[in-house]
Design a protein around this motif. Sequence first.
Motif, PDB file in Angstrom:
ATOM      1  N   TYR A  65      -6.815  15.765   8.087  1.00  0.00           N
ATOM      2  CA  TYR A  65      -6.353  14.470   7.349  1.00  0.00           C
ATOM      3  C   TYR A  65      -5.041  14.048   8.223  1.00  0.00           C
ATOM      4  CZ  TYR A  65      -9.735  14.909   3.544  1.00  0.00           C
ATOM      5  OH  TYR A  65     -10.827  15.095   2.766  1.00  0.00           O
ATOM      6  N   SER A  66      -4.812  12.828   8.263  1.00  0.00           N
ATOM      7  CA  SER A  66      -3.766  12.266   8.626  1.00  0.00           C
ATOM      8  C   SER A  66      -3.375  11.415   7.792  1.00  0.00           C
ATOM      9  CB  SER A  66      -4.026  11.357  10.161  1.00  0.00           C
ATOM     10  OG  SER A  66      -2.737  10.822  10.403  1.00  0.00           O
ATOM     11  N   LEU A  67      -2.175  11.579   7.384  1.00  0.00           N
ATOM     12  CA  LEU A  67      -1.470  10.494   5.978  1.00  0.00           C
ATOM     13  C   LEU A  67      -0.135   9.824   6.810  1.00  0.00           C
ATOM     14  CD1 LEU A  67      -2.923  13.270   4.810  1.00  0.00           C
ATOM     15  CD2 LEU A  67      -2.361  12.147   2.860  1.00  0.00           C
ATOM     16  N   GLY A  68      -0.002   8.649   6.142  1.00  0.00           N
ATOM     17  CA  GLY A  68       1.057   8.033   6.656  1.00  0.00           C
ATOM     18  C   GLY A  68       1.014   6.579   6.050  1.00  0.00           C
ATOM     19  N   THR A  69       1.980   5.702   6.775  1.00  0.00           N
ATOM     20  CA  THR A  69       1.951   4.299   6.526  1.00  0.00           C
ATOM     21  C   THR A  69       1.677   3.281   7.581  1.00  0.00           C
ATOM     22  OG1 THR A  69       4.235   4.168   6.610  1.00  0.00           O
ATOM     23  CG2 THR A  69       3.270   4.441   4.550  1.00  0.00           C
ATOM     24  N   LEU A  70       1.114   2.228   7.809  1.00  0.00           N
ATOM     25  CA  LEU A  70       0.988   1.275   8.644  1.00  0.00           C
ATOM     26  C   LEU A  70       2.176   0.264   8.599  1.00  0.00           C
ATOM     27  CD1 LEU A  70      -2.547   0.342   8.103  1.00  0.00           C
ATOM     28  CD2 LEU A  70      -1.647   1.893   9.872  1.00  0.00           C
ATOM     29  N   HIS A  71       2.586  -0.029   9.780  1.00  0.00           N
ATOM     30  CA  HIS A  71       3.544  -1.300   9.936  1.00  0.00           C
ATOM     31  C   HIS A  71       3.386  -2.194  10.962  1.00  0.00           C
ATOM     32  CE1 HIS A  71       5.197   1.546  12.749  1.00  0.00           C
ATOM     33  NE2 HIS A  71       5.629   0.624  13.287  1.00  0.00           N
ATOM     34  N   GLY A  72       3.376  -3.414  10.817  1.00  0.00           N
ATOM     35  CA  GLY A  72       3.252  -4.391  11.858  1.00  0.00           C
ATOM     36  C   GLY A  72       3.313  -5.792  11.586  1.00  0.00           C
ATOM     37  N   GLU A  73       2.628  -6.656  11.758  1.00  0.00           N
ATOM     38  CA  GLU A  73       2.603  -8.125  11.687  1.00  0.00           C
ATOM     39  C   GLU A  73       1.256  -8.679  11.033  1.00  0.00           C
ATOM     40  OE1 GLU A  73       4.439 -10.687  14.566  1.00  0.00           O
ATOM     41  OE2 GLU A  73       6.322  -9.454  14.251  1.00  0.00           O
ATOM     42  N   TRP A  74       0.909  -9.465  10.234  1.00  0.00           N
ATOM     43  CA  TRP A  74      -0.149 -10.129  10.037  1.00  0.00           C
ATOM     44  C   TRP A  74      -0.490 -11.073  11.078  1.00  0.00           C
ATOM     45  CZ3 TRP A  74      -2.755  -7.178   6.586  1.00  0.00           C
ATOM     46  CH2 TRP A  74      -2.096  -6.716   5.688  1.00  0.00           C
ATOM     47  N   PRO A  75      -1.542 -11.668  11.191  1.00  0.00           N
ATOM     48  CA  PRO A  75      -1.960 -12.711  12.004  1.00  0.00           C
ATOM     49  C   PRO A  75      -1.013 -13.983  12.089  1.00  0.00           C
ATOM     50  CG  PRO A  75      -3.915 -11.867  11.225  1.00  0.00           C
ATOM     51  CD  PRO A  75      -2.952 -11.378  10.328  1.00  0.00           C
ATOM     52  N   ASP A  76      -0.276 -14.368  10.988  1.00  0.00           N
ATOM     53  CA  ASP A  76       0.422 -15.371  11.068  1.00  0.00           C
ATOM     54  C   ASP A  76       1.987 -14.834  11.370  1.00  0.00           C
ATOM     55  OD1 ASP A  76       1.657 -13.906   8.780  1.00  0.00           O
ATOM     56  OD2 ASP A  76       1.080 -15.743   7.388  1.00  0.00           O
ATOM     57  N   GLY A  77       2.123 -13.607  11.707  1.00  0.00           N
ATOM     58  CA  GLY A  77       3.432 -13.171  12.190  1.00  0.00           C
ATOM     59  C   GLY A  77       4.344 -12.474  10.942  1.00  0.00           C
ATOM     60  N   THR A  78       3.893 -12.592   9.762  1.00  0.00           N
ATOM     61  CA  THR A  78       4.445 -12.062   8.822  1.00  0.00           C
ATOM     62  C   THR A  78       4.640 -10.553   8.802  1.00  0.00           C
ATOM     63  OG1 THR A  78       3.838 -13.543   7.199  1.00  0.00           O
ATOM     64  CG2 THR A  78       4.729 -11.902   6.273  1.00  0.00           C
ATOM     65  N   PRO A  79       5.668 -10.032   8.962  1.00  0.00           N
ATOM     66  CA  PRO A  79       5.851  -8.584   9.114  1.00  0.00           C
ATOM     67  C   PRO A  79       5.482  -7.693   7.809  1.00  0.00           C
ATOM     68  CG  PRO A  79       8.141  -9.357   8.910  1.00  0.00           C
ATOM     69  CD  PRO A  79       7.267 -10.482   8.867  1.00  0.00           C
ATOM     70  N   PHE A  80       5.021  -6.669   7.952  1.00  0.00           N
ATOM     71  CA  PHE A  80       4.814  -5.543   6.744  1.00  0.00           C
ATOM     72  C   PHE A  80       4.946  -4.300   7.216  1.00  0.00           C
ATOM     73  CE2 PHE A  80       0.592  -5.426   9.341  1.00  0.00           C
ATOM     74  CZ  PHE A  80       0.387  -4.194   9.140  1.00  0.00           C
ATOM     75  N   GLU A  81       5.455  -3.203   6.133  1.00  0.00           N
ATOM     76  CA  GLU A  81       5.369  -1.866   6.173  1.00  0.00           C
ATOM     77  C   GLU A  81       5.187  -1.437   4.955  1.00  0.00           C
ATOM     78  OE1 GLU A  81       9.885  -0.461   6.543  1.00  0.00           O
ATOM     79  OE2 GLU A  81       9.965  -2.215   7.488  1.00  0.00           O
ATOM     80  N   GLY A  82       4.979   0.059   5.148  1.00  0.00           N
ATOM     81  CA  GLY A  82       4.907   0.920   3.996  1.00  0.00           C
ATOM     82  C   GLY A  82       3.440   0.661   3.150  1.00  0.00           C
ATOM     83  N   ASN A  83       2.363   0.142   4.226  1.00  0.00           N
ATOM     84  CA  ASN A  83       0.865   0.050   3.703  1.00  0.00           C
ATOM     85  C   ASN A  83       0.370   1.469   4.127  1.00  0.00           C
ATOM     86  OD1 ASN A  83      -1.713  -0.297   4.229  1.00  0.00           O
ATOM     87  ND2 ASN A  83      -1.637  -2.470   5.262  1.00  0.00           N
ATOM     88  N   ARG A  84       0.030   2.026   2.933  1.00  0.00           N
ATOM     89  CA  ARG A  84      -0.571   3.552   3.021  1.00  0.00           C
ATOM     90  C   ARG A  84      -1.879   3.735   3.624  1.00  0.00           C
ATOM     91  NH1 ARG A  84      -1.104   5.038  -2.785  1.00  0.00           N
ATOM     92  NH2 ARG A  84      -2.366   2.851  -2.568  1.00  0.00           N
ATOM     93  N   TYR A  85      -1.950   4.779   4.624  1.00  0.00           N
ATOM     94  CA  TYR A  85      -3.470   5.205   4.998  1.00  0.00           C
ATOM     95  C   TYR A  85      -3.741   6.570   4.842  1.00  0.00           C
ATOM     96  CZ  TYR A  85      -1.697   7.582   9.235  1.00  0.00           C
ATOM     97  OH  TYR A  85      -1.423   8.589   9.929  1.00  0.00           O
ATOM     98  N   VAL A  86      -4.927   6.915   4.827  1.00  0.00           N
ATOM     99  CA  VAL A  86      -5.433   8.116   5.118  1.00  0.00           C
ATOM    100  C   VAL A  86      -6.621   8.132   6.007  1.00  0.00           C
ATOM    101  CG1 VAL A  86      -6.515  10.195   3.771  1.00  0.00           C
ATOM    102  CG2 VAL A  86      -4.790   8.715   2.506  1.00  0.00           C
ATOM    103  N   ASP A  87      -6.619   8.875   6.957  1.00  0.00           N
ATOM    104  CA  ASP A  87      -7.658   9.083   7.664  1.00  0.00           C
ATOM    105  C   ASP A  87      -8.015  10.549   7.642  1.00  0.00           C
ATOM    106  OD1 ASP A  87      -7.150   6.475   8.816  1.00  0.00           O
ATOM    107  OD2 ASP A  87      -6.119   7.283  10.512  1.00  0.00           O
ATOM    108  N   ARG A  88      -9.457  10.652   7.582  1.00  0.00           N
ATOM    109  CA  ARG A  88     -10.337  11.989   7.598  1.00  0.00           C
ATOM    110  C   ARG A  88     -11.155  12.155   8.910  1.00  0.00           C
ATOM    111  NH1 ARG A  88     -15.122  14.216   6.368  1.00  0.00           N
ATOM    112  NH2 ARG A  88     -15.045  16.283   5.028  1.00  0.00           N
ATOM    113  N   PHE A  89     -11.050  13.161   9.679  1.00  0.00           N
ATOM    114  CA  PHE A  89     -11.487  13.383  10.832  1.00  0.00           C
ATOM    115  C   PHE A  89     -12.242  14.647  10.793  1.00  0.00           C
ATOM    116  CE2 PHE A  89      -7.796  11.201  11.950  1.00  0.00           C
ATOM    117  CZ  PHE A  89      -7.931  10.222  12.830  1.00  0.00           C
ATOM    118  N   ILE A  90     -13.359  14.760  11.400  1.00  0.00           N
ATOM    119  CA  ILE A  90     -14.139  16.095  11.609  1.00  0.00           C
ATOM    120  C   ILE A  90     -14.168  16.230  13.054  1.00  0.00           C
ATOM    121  CG2 ILE A  90     -16.424  17.221  11.708  1.00  0.00           C
ATOM    122  CD1 ILE A  90     -17.261  15.607   8.986  1.00  0.00           C
TER     123      ILE A  90
END
Length: 144
Positions: free
Chosen positions: A85-110
């Motif tokens: 499992y990889s856990l953390g947050t996403l940060h970046g910009e929406w298509p209109d250029g509005t910044p974001f951060e703190g967007n939680r994610y969980v990725d599960r890998f086999i």
Amino acid sequence: MPTQAKPNAAAEIVDEYLRLLMIPDPDAARRYVAPDLQIRFTGGQVMRDPDECAAFNATRYRWVKKRVDHTETVAGGSHEQTVVYSLGTLHGEWPDGTPFEGNRYVDRFIVRTGLIAQMDVWNDSAEWLIDRCGLRCKDYRAAR
């Protein structure tokens, strides 16, 4: 009895794959995936190749990166198969250029025999997009 995986080997594979995927460099990321890779993104989006992840992200974000908080390897893994499992947050910009951060994610890998065979992705983006569109459901606490 299965051969025990080298400590953190599967986690290191996942961390490097995600680093490359977030550049994005899907060609380099492809070195870490099995030929029969299965990827499922939030909402049931099915993909088979790292370049599809990059293409999907390009439709949802102007740009996006991951901040990995921690990577967890499930106990009992072997060289033949380990769940990571990889856990953390996403940060970046929406298509209109509005910044974001703190967007939680969980990725599960086999990870099978040193290659990523499956990736499942969950994050807060859909909920955040609902908010941006003004489609938030009523506050469940107020409904009591």
